[in-house]
Design a protein around this motif. Structure first.
Motif, short mmCIF file in Angstrom:
data_model
loop_
_atom_site.label_atom_id
_atom_site.label_comp_id
_atom_site.label_asym_id
_atom_site.label_seq_id
_atom_site.Cartn_x
_atom_site.Cartn_y
_atom_site.Cartn_z
N ILE A 674 -66.63 36.97 49.92
CA ILE A 674 -67.69 36.42 50.76
C ILE A 674 -67.72 34.92 50.53
CG2 ILE A 674 -69.49 36.79 49.02
CD1 ILE A 674 -71.42 37.47 51.33
N TYR A 675 -68.16 34.16 51.50
CA TYR A 675 -68.19 32.70 51.39
C TYR A 675 -69.64 32.24 51.37
CZ TYR A 675 -63.22 32.96 52.36
OH TYR A 675 -61.87 33.24 52.27
N LEU A 676 -70.14 31.96 50.19
CA LEU A 676 -71.54 31.58 50.01
C LEU A 676 -71.67 30.07 49.83
CD1 LEU A 676 -72.60 34.42 47.53
CD2 LEU A 676 -73.10 34.29 49.99
N PHE A 677 -72.78 29.55 50.29
CA PHE A 677 -73.03 28.11 50.18
C PHE A 677 -74.53 27.87 50.20
CE2 PHE A 677 -73.55 28.85 54.64
CZ PHE A 677 -74.50 27.92 55.05
N GLY A 678 -74.92 26.64 49.92
CA GLY A 678 -76.27 26.18 50.19
C GLY A 678 -77.30 26.48 49.13
N LEU A 679 -78.51 26.06 49.43
CA LEU A 679 -79.66 26.26 48.55
C LEU A 679 -79.93 27.74 48.32
CD1 LEU A 679 -82.14 23.70 50.19
CD2 LEU A 679 -81.10 23.46 47.93
N THR A 680 -80.44 28.06 47.17
CA THR A 680 -80.91 29.41 46.92
C THR A 680 -82.35 29.54 47.41
OG1 THR A 680 -81.81 28.89 44.74
CG2 THR A 680 -79.47 29.54 44.86
N SER A 681 -82.83 30.77 47.48
CA SER A 681 -84.22 30.97 47.92
C SER A 681 -85.19 30.33 46.94
CB SER A 681 -84.51 32.48 48.05
OG SER A 681 -84.30 33.15 46.83
N ARG A 742 -79.53 19.08 54.15
CA ARG A 742 -79.34 19.35 52.72
C ARG A 742 -78.16 20.29 52.49
NH1 ARG A 742 -78.08 20.87 48.52
NH2 ARG A 742 -79.24 21.00 46.54
N ASP A 743 -77.98 21.29 53.35
CA ASP A 743 -76.92 22.28 53.17
C ASP A 743 -75.63 21.91 53.89
OD1 ASP A 743 -78.36 23.90 51.51
OD2 ASP A 743 -78.84 25.44 52.99
N PHE A 744 -75.65 20.81 54.64
CA PHE A 744 -74.50 20.47 55.48
C PHE A 744 -73.22 20.31 54.65
CE2 PHE A 744 -71.73 17.28 57.46
CZ PHE A 744 -71.51 17.86 58.69
N SER A 745 -73.28 19.53 53.59
CA SER A 745 -72.07 19.25 52.81
C SER A 745 -71.48 20.53 52.23
CB SER A 745 -72.42 18.27 51.69
OG SER A 745 -71.28 18.00 50.89
N SER A 746 -72.33 21.35 51.65
CA SER A 746 -71.86 22.61 51.07
C SER A 746 -71.25 23.51 52.14
CB SER A 746 -73.04 23.31 50.38
OG SER A 746 -72.67 24.57 49.89
N TYR A 747 -71.87 23.52 53.30
CA TYR A 747 -71.38 24.35 54.40
C TYR A 747 -70.01 23.88 54.88
CZ TYR A 747 -71.52 26.53 59.10
OH TYR A 747 -71.25 27.25 60.26
N VAL A 748 -69.85 22.59 55.08
CA VAL A 748 -68.57 22.04 55.55
C VAL A 748 -67.47 22.34 54.54
CG1 VAL A 748 -67.33 19.88 56.00
CG2 VAL A 748 -69.59 20.26 57.01
N ASP A 749 -67.74 22.14 53.25
CA ASP A 749 -66.73 22.40 52.23
C ASP A 749 -66.34 23.87 52.20
OD1 ASP A 749 -66.91 19.74 51.59
OD2 ASP A 749 -68.13 20.04 49.79
N THR A 750 -67.32 24.75 52.36
CA THR A 750 -67.04 26.19 52.35
C THR A 750 -66.26 26.60 53.59
OG1 THR A 750 -69.09 26.52 51.11
CG2 THR A 750 -68.10 28.47 52.08
N GLN A 751 -66.57 25.99 54.71
CA GLN A 751 -65.81 26.26 55.94
C GLN A 751 -64.35 25.84 55.79
OE1 GLN A 751 -66.36 27.92 58.55
NE2 GLN A 751 -68.41 27.68 59.40
N LYS A 752 -64.13 24.75 55.10
CA LYS A 752 -62.75 24.28 54.86
C LYS A 752 -62.00 25.29 53.99
CE LYS A 752 -59.44 21.07 54.68
NZ LYS A 752 -58.47 21.69 53.76
N ARG A 753 -62.65 25.75 52.95
CA ARG A 753 -62.02 26.75 52.07
C ARG A 753 -61.72 28.03 52.84
NH1 ARG A 753 -64.43 30.49 48.54
NH2 ARG A 753 -66.49 29.52 48.82
N LEU A 754 -62.64 28.45 53.68
CA LEU A 754 -62.45 29.66 54.49
C LEU A 754 -61.24 29.49 55.41
CD1 LEU A 754 -65.26 31.56 56.38
CD2 LEU A 754 -63.24 30.81 57.60
N ALA A 755 -61.16 28.37 56.11
CA ALA A 755 -60.06 28.16 57.04
C ALA A 755 -58.72 28.12 56.32
CB ALA A 755 -60.29 26.85 57.81
N ASP A 756 -58.70 27.51 55.13
CA ASP A 756 -57.46 27.46 54.35
C ASP A 756 -57.03 28.86 53.93
OD1 ASP A 756 -57.43 24.72 54.58
OD2 ASP A 756 -58.24 24.33 52.57
N ASP A 757 -58.00 29.67 53.51
CA ASP A 757 -57.68 31.05 53.10
C ASP A 757 -57.12 31.85 54.27
OD1 ASP A 757 -58.56 30.47 50.57
OD2 ASP A 757 -60.45 31.60 50.73
N PHE A 758 -57.69 31.68 55.44
CA PHE A 758 -57.23 32.41 56.63
C PHE A 758 -55.80 32.02 56.96
CE2 PHE A 758 -56.60 32.91 61.19
CZ PHE A 758 -57.14 34.16 61.44
N GLN A 759 -55.50 30.74 56.81
CA GLN A 759 -54.21 30.21 57.24
C GLN A 759 -53.09 30.55 56.26
OE1 GLN A 759 -53.47 28.74 60.05
NE2 GLN A 759 -51.33 28.30 59.56
#
Length: 801
Positions: A674-681, A742-759
């Protein structure tokens, strides 16, 4: 239903000609659908009667699920599948030159819901029947549903949802079972034999006419009932202005969620809610008394589940019936009420916890108001005895305070159990949102993590995946979804992993073909299908998704030699008609889509698809094709989510926050799947309570955010620039309530990791998909319903047929 296809064909052709007075070659697809649907409904009518007779003879405890929404989707193939004759019918139709998909497309999605709340209710009905529990639904028969969504120049346009234009083949109108619901008027109080009696006089009555639908259990002979109420004029007492009365009566069941910005809309919504609970409770008690003469036995044989705050008026209405119609004392009535009713909370958002103006409530529902007021006074007295001198606590917990009637407080006060819908959500309710109620009565609170029916979201929606699973792990998972865990044995089987890849690829091609057929536009099936399909709301953060796409666009525009894994971002959502911020996000999605389409190089790598008029039947096409499941709500704001479960069950990988049921999904699949990111509750709640978040800091210190925000405020979108001022203001002037920046940076980095894994490693990606499918059985609504039955309703598995 039919023993072989030849028997079916003969019966179908004969019935088709008899119903429509045409020869077979002259009939339309709509004629064929109506005929087949009627045959199915009539063929199960005997078993439907027998199911109810069995419940009566066995004197079984019955559960009634009260919900303002039931988002059913299409029922033809689902019913055929549950009856076990889908293959016979499909083969028979094929011999006649008819594709069952063409007939299935003739069925309109029932306009009875909006999002997860209504779809959950539909899944629960399916599980109740398939597990052979005596459980029925009670709702409203909206003539137009929410609305039909059209996109015109990037803007959402709402049209009436005409789902009943050709009738509804599954319903049976039962006008002989109609009952009357009173509004307005006054209450006459008399002293008779030393006891006060109450009589509602000069009321305006509305006739509630039931339309019953069969709920077909899978692989058994159980047919439960969904009863939908239609509002019609009554001759019980005709008011002076007949036309005005008729118009106002019909409005009650005209639309789902009328706009309540003004008093007229508030009155209409409150009418809807009381109409639902009064008609339902009158009927439940009347049916109960045909078998049991002592009303005090009601909790032994009946349990009523309040789905969210909309049916909370069940508390004072049940009290009214017990007090006024059955002459019980207040103490007796309250004891019965709070052991018969239970309440499911679906939110942590305070604005979603309904409140009604006290004066409006009193005028529309005078007797109900008296009972609510008495509940409040007794509740406050009880709190005073428990917390003497703590006026502030009593004020916060009161059912009526500051001229507002708080429906969630009423539901908690009058219920046996109060449950959240995911473990995190329940903990937030207990320790933050409803902490004082939990301290008052901790035994009331429990958790019931939501679930989805795998019969629709796997067996029906993804037959090719179902076939593979059946070949590899057998059929046990059809009856016991937890058996999907057997799939783990194939984690390193390259043949199975390749099959998963092929199935997903074919589903992506199928969705691409559908989209081309309906819009004339292509989707690249070799791209990552990144899917966010859910109600359009700020806390669900479609905006964060859009900002990521915006960032990718800017990167590709700035660096002409840069390439990325091709990605198709698929959205599906309706914005509530009065929710202007959500509508601006839809406009932004389409404006960015147009910019991407205008750039030949960039559109080869990223594209945006907005699936117009999102609904259940469309979800059934999208979900099996999804590679990535966007579950990116602000942590602590999403109660559970069920889209996350549907996508997981079909092999999509989740990118999400630790929110709602994502927490439990992550625990089951493990952090590597799973690809988790961002602030916790906890972090979000700390910001909410203590402050300290300054959105402009992220604007000034992250150039990626600054570039996106400046584009929104520049001429990037030409003459549309001012369309997005509301979005900029929400993020900057109003300090970004849902922490998008606040969560943008973490989200973008996680999206990059996800795309790399897919590829980089297709088999490893498929391993992750396999683990998600294998662990998805836990999130079946069968497990949820078993839990409700054992922990709240007092039913056991022994009641199964």
């Amino acid at each position: 239903m039919f023993s072989n296809k030849d028997e079916f064909k003969l019966a179908f052709l004969e019935r088709l000609e008899r119903m429509h007075g045409k020869s077979f070659d002259q009939t339309s697809k709509q004629d064929q659908f109506q005929t087949l649907g009627t045959m199915v409904r009539e063929s199960i009518s005997g078993q439907w009667i027998q199911t109810n007779e069995q419940y009566r003879m066995n004197q079984e405890k019955q559960v009634y699920y009260l919900s303002i929404e039931f988002l059913l989707g299409r029922l033809l193939k689902q019913n055929l599948m549950n009856l076990g004759c889908l293959d016979i019918v499909e083969d028979g139709l094929k011999d006649l030159g008819i594709h069952i998909e063409d007939i299935d497309d003739m069925e309109d999605d029932a306009g009875l819901g909006n999002g997860g709340l209504g779809r959950l209710a539909a899944c629960f009905l399916d599980s109740l029947a398939s597990l052979a529990y005596p459980g029925h639904g009670m709702g409203i028969r909206y003539r137009h549903g929410l609305f039909e969504q059209r996109i015109v120049d990037g803007f959402q346009v709402e049209l009436p949802e005409q789902w009943l234009k050709t009738g509804y083949v599954w319903e049976v109108r039962k006008s002989d079972l109609a009952c009357n619901v009173p509004f307005w008027g006054t209450v006459e109080v008399k002293l008779e034999m030393g006891k006060e009696t109450y009589r509602h006089v000069d009321a305006e009555y509305v006739s509630a006419v039931p339309h019953d639908m069969p709920v077909v259990g899978a692989g058994n002979e159980t047919i439960n009932t969904l009863r939908l109420w239609n509002a019609e004029p009554t001759t019980l007492r005709i008011p002076g202005n007949v036309l005005k009365y008729k118009r106002e009566t019909e409005q009650i069941t005209e639309f789902l969620y009328p706009d309540d910005t003004h008093d007229e809309g508030k009155i209409l919504r409150l009418k809807q809610q009381y109409f639902l609970v009064s008609a339902s409770l009158q009927t439940i008690i009347k049916q109960f008394l045909t078998q049991h003469k002592d009303i005090k036995l009601l909790p032994r044989y009946v349990h009523i589940q309040i789905n969210d705050t909309h049916p909370s008026l069940a508390v004072p209405e049940l009290m009214r019936l017990l007090l006024d119609e059955h002459s019980l004392s207040w103490e007796e009535a309250y004891q019965i009420t709070q052991t018969t009713l239970s309440y499911t909370n679906h939110t942590t958002l305070s604005e979603a916890l309904e409140k009604w103006p006290e004066d409006l409530f009193q005028r529309l529902l005078p007797r109900i108001y008296m009972i609510v007021k008495e509940c409040n006074e007794r509740f406050c007295q009880e709190l005073w005895e428990k917390y003497p001198g703590d006026w502030s606590r009593i004020e916060r917990m009161a059912i009526i305070a500051h001229n507002q009637i708080k429906m969630a407080h009423l539901a908690i006060y009058g219920s046996y159990r109060v449950n959240g819908v995911a473990r995190l959500h329940t903990e937030i309710l207990k320790h933050r949102e409803m902490r004082e109620f939990y301290e008052w009565r901790p035994e009331k609170f429990c958790n019931q993590t939501n679930g989805i029916t795998h019969r629709r979201w796997l067996l029906k929606a993804n037959p090719s995946l179902t076939k593979l699973l059946t070949e590899k792990i057998g059929k046990d998972f059809i009856k016991e979804p937890s058996a999907l865990e057997k799939l783990h044995h194939f984690r390193n089987d390259s043949g199975v992993l390749q099959s998963l890849y092929d199935i997903k690829k074919n589903n992506k091609i199928s969705l691409s073909n559908f989209y081309f057929k309906t819009t004339g536009q292509l989707i690249n099936p070799d791209s990552i299908y990144d899917v966010q399909i859910k109600r359009l709301h700020a806390y669900k953060r479609q905006l964060l998704n859009v900002f990521h796409i915006f960032y990718l666009y800017q990167q590709l525009e700035e660096n002409k030699s840069l390439t990325i894994t091709p990605r198709t971002f698929i959205f599906g959502a309706k914005a509530s008609p009065g929710y202007y911020f959500a509508k601006k996000v839809i406009k932004l999605i389409h404006s960015l889509q147009r910019k991407i389409q205008a750039n030949p190089r960039i559109r080869e790598m990223i594209s945006i698809v907005f699936m117009e008029n999102y609904r259940v039947s469309l979800a059934e096409r999208i979900i099996p094709a999804a590679d990535v499941s966007e579950q990116i709500s602000t942590a602590s704001k999403e109660a559970s989510g069920t889209g996350n479960m549907k996508l997981m069950m079909n092999g999509a990988l989740t990118i999400g926050t630790l929110d709602g049921a994502n927490v439990e999904i992550a625990e089951r699949v493990g952090p590597e799947n799973i690809y988790l990111f961002g602030l916790t509750s906890e972090e979000v709640m700390r910001y909410d309570q203590e402050g300290g978040y300054v959105s402009t800091d992220y604007y000034h210190h992250d150039s990626r955010i600054k570039n996106v925000m400046e584009a929104l405020q520049s001429d990037f979108f030409g003459h549309e620039r001012e369309q997005f001022d509301m979005i900029v203001d929400a993020l900057m002037s109003h300090n970004d309530q849902y922490f998008v920046l606040r969560d943008f940076s973490s989200y973008v980095d996680t999206q990059k990791r996800l795309a790399d894994d897919f590829q980089k490693d297709s088999l490893q990606w498929q391993q992750k998909c396999l683990v998600n499918i294998a662990e998805s059985g836990y999130f079946s609504s069968d497990r949820t319903i078993d839990s409700y039955a054992n922990e709240i309703w007092g039913l056991t598995r022994e009641v199964r047929v």
